[in-house]
Design a protein around this motif. Structure first.
Motif, mmCIF file in Angstrom:
data_model
loop_
_atom_site.group_PDB
_atom_site.id
_atom_site.type_symbol
_atom_site.label_atom_id
_atom_site.label_comp_id
_atom_site.label_asym_id
_atom_site.label_seq_id
_atom_site.Cartn_x
_atom_site.Cartn_y
_atom_site.Cartn_z
ATOM 1 N N ILE A 1 0.858 -1.183 0.000
ATOM 2 C CA ILE A 1 0.000 0.000 0.000
ATOM 3 C C ILE A 1 0.893 1.231 0.000
ATOM 4 O O ILE A 1 1.814 1.340 0.799
ATOM 5 C CB ILE A 1 -0.918 0.021 1.231
ATOM 6 N N VAL A 2 0.592 2.161 -0.902
ATOM 7 C CA VAL A 2 1.287 3.432 -0.974
ATOM 8 C C VAL A 2 0.348 4.493 -0.431
ATOM 9 O O VAL A 2 -0.794 4.601 -0.883
ATOM 10 C CB VAL A 2 1.685 3.770 -2.429
ATOM 11 N N ASP B 1 1.082 7.740 -7.780
ATOM 12 C CA ASP B 1 2.197 7.363 -6.900
ATOM 13 C C ASP B 1 2.358 5.845 -6.867
ATOM 14 O O ASP B 1 3.468 5.330 -6.902
ATOM 15 C CB ASP B 1 1.962 7.870 -5.472
ATOM 16 N N ALA B 2 1.234 5.135 -6.796
ATOM 17 C CA ALA B 2 1.277 3.670 -6.762
ATOM 18 C C ALA B 2 1.853 3.122 -8.063
ATOM 19 O O ALA B 2 2.663 2.185 -8.050
ATOM 20 C CB ALA B 2 -0.115 3.103 -6.501
ATOM 21 N N ILE C 1 0.413 -3.112 -6.077
ATOM 22 C CA ILE C 1 0.605 -1.975 -5.180
ATOM 23 C C ILE C 1 -0.618 -1.080 -5.295
ATOM 24 O O ILE C 1 -0.968 -0.611 -6.367
ATOM 25 C CB ILE C 1 1.893 -1.203 -5.514
ATOM 26 N N TRP C 2 -1.290 -0.886 -4.155
ATOM 27 C CA TRP C 2 -2.534 -0.117 -4.095
ATOM 28 C C TRP C 2 -2.271 1.283 -3.567
ATOM 29 O O TRP C 2 -1.388 1.488 -2.745
ATOM 30 C CB TRP C 2 -3.534 -0.807 -3.167
ATOM 31 N N ALA C 3 -3.082 2.228 -4.008
ATOM 32 C CA ALA C 3 -3.014 3.605 -3.519
ATOM 33 C C ALA C 3 -3.985 3.787 -2.357
ATOM 34 O O ALA C 3 -5.112 3.304 -2.396
ATOM 35 C CB ALA C 3 -3.370 4.576 -4.641
ATOM 36 N N THR D 1 5.599 3.661 -8.060
ATOM 37 C CA THR D 1 6.248 2.716 -7.152
ATOM 38 C C THR D 1 6.288 1.332 -7.769
ATOM 39 O O THR D 1 7.301 0.630 -7.687
ATOM 40 C CB THR D 1 5.523 2.690 -5.791
ATOM 41 N N GLN D 2 5.183 0.922 -8.394
ATOM 42 C CA GLN D 2 5.112 -0.384 -9.049
ATOM 43 C C GLN D 2 6.194 -0.486 -10.125
ATOM 44 O O GLN D 2 6.931 -1.469 -10.188
ATOM 45 C CB GLN D 2 3.735 -0.576 -9.674
#
Length: 99
Positions: free
Chosen positions: A3-4, A10-11, A24-26, A14-15
């Motif tokens: 989780i970001v 942003d997610a 990866i979830w926001a 990051t992914q």
């Protein structure tokens, strides 16, 4: 899953940067951050805003927190072997889980 604490963009960043195989979830409004007590008020060193404390959590399918490790340094990570060992131990103690 990761989780970001930030936007969907942003997610995605990051992914892409992590080249990870997991989703990866926001968490744009911080609901998950708050649910697990991870909000670090004023902890963002760049903006002075809130950020999320780094943590590794094992959560059951019904949302129960089975195990957690909190860190003050995002650079200190558990090894995959350590995560697997901890997860197996926590699941063996959790009621209603398959052995």
């Amino acid at each position: 899953m990761a989780i970001v604490y930030g936007t969907a963009e942003d997610a995605k960043k990051t992914q892409k940067a992590s080249s990870s195989d997991f989703k990866i979830w926001a968490d744009e409004n911080g609901a998950m951050v708050d649910q697990f007590g991870l909000r670090d008020i004023g902890g963002n060193p760049f903006s002075g805003g809130d950020t999320a404390r780094p943590a590794t959590l094992l959560v059951s399918r019904d949302g129960k927190l089975l195990w957690a490790r909190y860190s003050s340094n995002y650079r200190l990570r558990m090894s995959p072997e350590e995560i697997l060992r901890v997860a197996q131990a926590a699941l063996s103690k959790a009621p209603g889980t398959a052995q």
